[in-house]
Design a protein around this motif. Structure first.
Motif, PDB file in Angstrom:
ATOM      1  N   GLN A  45     -51.989 -28.742  65.715  1.00 33.33           N
ATOM      2  CA  GLN A  45     -51.493 -28.617  64.290  1.00 33.33           C
ATOM      3  C   GLN A  45     -50.081 -28.073  64.431  1.00 33.33           C
ATOM      4  O   GLN A  45     -49.790 -27.066  65.603  1.00 33.33           O
ATOM      5  CB  GLN A  45     -52.301 -27.695  63.559  1.00 33.33           C
ATOM      6  N   CYS A  66     -55.420 -24.870  59.587  1.00 32.73           N
ATOM      7  CA  CYS A  66     -55.519 -25.452  61.053  1.00 32.73           C
ATOM      8  C   CYS A  66     -56.938 -25.741  61.142  1.00 32.73           C
ATOM      9  O   CYS A  66     -57.968 -25.014  60.899  1.00 32.73           O
ATOM     10  CB  CYS A  66     -55.089 -24.442  61.918  1.00 32.73           C
ATOM     11  N   SER A  67     -57.195 -26.847  61.817  1.00 34.17           N
ATOM     12  CA  SER A  67     -58.688 -27.343  61.807  1.00 34.17           C
ATOM     13  C   SER A  67     -59.303 -27.016  63.129  1.00 34.17           C
ATOM     14  O   SER A  67     -60.332 -27.239  63.602  1.00 34.17           O
ATOM     15  CB  SER A  67     -59.022 -28.882  61.546  1.00 34.17           C
ATOM     16  N   VAL A  68     -58.455 -26.869  64.199  1.00 36.05           N
ATOM     17  CA  VAL A  68     -58.841 -26.662  65.477  1.00 36.05           C
ATOM     18  C   VAL A  68     -58.983 -25.115  65.864  1.00 36.05           C
ATOM     19  O   VAL A  68     -58.312 -24.328  65.549  1.00 36.05           O
ATOM     20  CB  VAL A  68     -57.494 -26.890  66.247  1.00 36.05           C
ATOM     21  N   ALA A  69     -60.253 -25.107  65.881  1.00 32.30           N
ATOM     22  CA  ALA A  69     -60.823 -23.403  66.096  1.00 32.30           C
ATOM     23  C   ALA A  69     -60.608 -23.145  67.629  1.00 32.30           C
ATOM     24  O   ALA A  69     -60.884 -23.831  68.481  1.00 32.30           O
ATOM     25  CB  ALA A  69     -62.169 -23.545  65.649  1.00 32.30           C
ATOM     26  N   ASP A  70     -60.270 -21.825  67.738  1.00 29.93           N
ATOM     27  CA  ASP A  70     -60.231 -21.158  69.270  1.00 29.93           C
ATOM     28  C   ASP A  70     -61.734 -20.766  69.220  1.00 29.93           C
ATOM     29  O   ASP A  70     -62.668 -20.726  68.771  1.00 29.93           O
ATOM     30  CB  ASP A  70     -59.338 -20.149  69.013  1.00 29.93           C
ATOM     31  N   TRP A  86     -54.401 -20.271  62.655  1.00 28.06           N
ATOM     32  CA  TRP A  86     -53.679 -19.904  62.029  1.00 28.06           C
ATOM     33  C   TRP A  86     -54.384 -18.670  61.082  1.00 28.06           C
ATOM     34  O   TRP A  86     -53.765 -17.497  60.714  1.00 28.06           O
ATOM     35  CB  TRP A  86     -53.679 -20.889  60.809  1.00 28.06           C
ATOM     36  N   SER A 115     -53.278 -24.913  70.513  1.00 28.19           N
ATOM     37  CA  SER A 115     -53.778 -25.718  69.435  1.00 28.19           C
ATOM     38  C   SER A 115     -52.881 -25.749  68.097  1.00 28.19           C
ATOM     39  O   SER A 115     -53.294 -26.361  67.279  1.00 28.19           O
ATOM     40  CB  SER A 115     -55.198 -25.717  68.984  1.00 28.19           C
ATOM     41  N   SER A 125     -59.741 -20.043  63.154  1.00 27.61           N
ATOM     42  CA  SER A 125     -58.703 -20.954  63.479  1.00 27.61           C
ATOM     43  C   SER A 125     -57.435 -19.994  63.865  1.00 27.61           C
ATOM     44  O   SER A 125     -57.542 -18.793  63.684  1.00 27.61           O
ATOM     45  CB  SER A 125     -58.305 -21.965  62.272  1.00 27.61           C
TER      46      SER A 125
END
Length: 197
Positions: free
Chosen positions: A180, A2-6, A13, A100, A11
């Motif tokens: 994602q 997963c490229s979307v960071a929290d 994931w 995300s 990430s």
């Protein structure tokens, strides 16, 4: 994956997998399950991931990912199938809560998949669940290996594709890099979750 960071820098994931490792090792931390956290969340929620999982009582996402109140937006239905209510719920999680990551979580020993494999004419609305899984069973029957496990994996992949194509909300969010959508399998015996793509 997963490229979307929290907001914590990892990430979604990675956070899920870290929680699953704790669960498998028998060392859960049971985060965010305090009265203070409950009161904090009364004002609103901001889950970092959504899980479309099976209604099976042996597959509770908050436990197997070692997450607490407010961390996961969970939609559970037999066979982790997508219908309008499920899709609308996941769209809400993405559009209004800023989720995300959406994970379609299948599992070994799925009774809904087994019902579809067994055939017959189930009574009541159960037939709609079985009908939604039958295309995966038909594909799995032509594959080498165990039909039941293959059917679960194919069903997960079909639901991932269905969600990824859902216009306008999910497909757009994914195209813009805000979302994602992936599949995963939970092993009832080992407790391990593995990404299926």
């Amino acid at each position: 994956m997963c490229s979307v960071a929290d907001e914590e820098g990892g990430s979604p994931w990675v956070r899920l997998m870290a929680g699953n490792r704790r669960y498998v090792a028998g060392q859960p931390t049971h985060p965010d399950r305090t009265p203070a956290r409950r009161r904090e969340l009364a004002a609103g929620q901001r889950p970092f991931a959504a899980i479309l999982g099976c209604a099976d009582s042996r597959v509770p996402p908050e436990i197997l990912f070692d997450q607490g109140l407010g961390s996961l937006f969970v939609v559970r239905v037999a066979g982790n199938i997508v219908d309008d209510a499920v899709l609308g719920s996941l769209e809400y999680a993405v559009e209004h809560l800023g989720v995300s990551l959406v994970v379609v979580l299948g599992h070994t020993g799925c009774g809904a998949v087994q019902a579809a494999i067994s055939g017959g004419s189930p009574a009541g609305a159960i037939a709609r669940v079985v009908d939604a899984i039958l295309p995966a069973v038909e594909i799995a029957q032509a594959m080498p290996g165990a039909v039941a496990e293959n059917a679960v994996r194919v069903n997960v992949a079909r639901m991932v594709r269905q969600l990824a194509a859902a216009e306008p909300i999910l497909a757009t969010a994914q195209a813009e890099g805000r979302l994602q959508i992936t599949g995963a399998m939970y092993d009832l015996f080992t407790g391990i979750v593995q990404e299926t793509g």
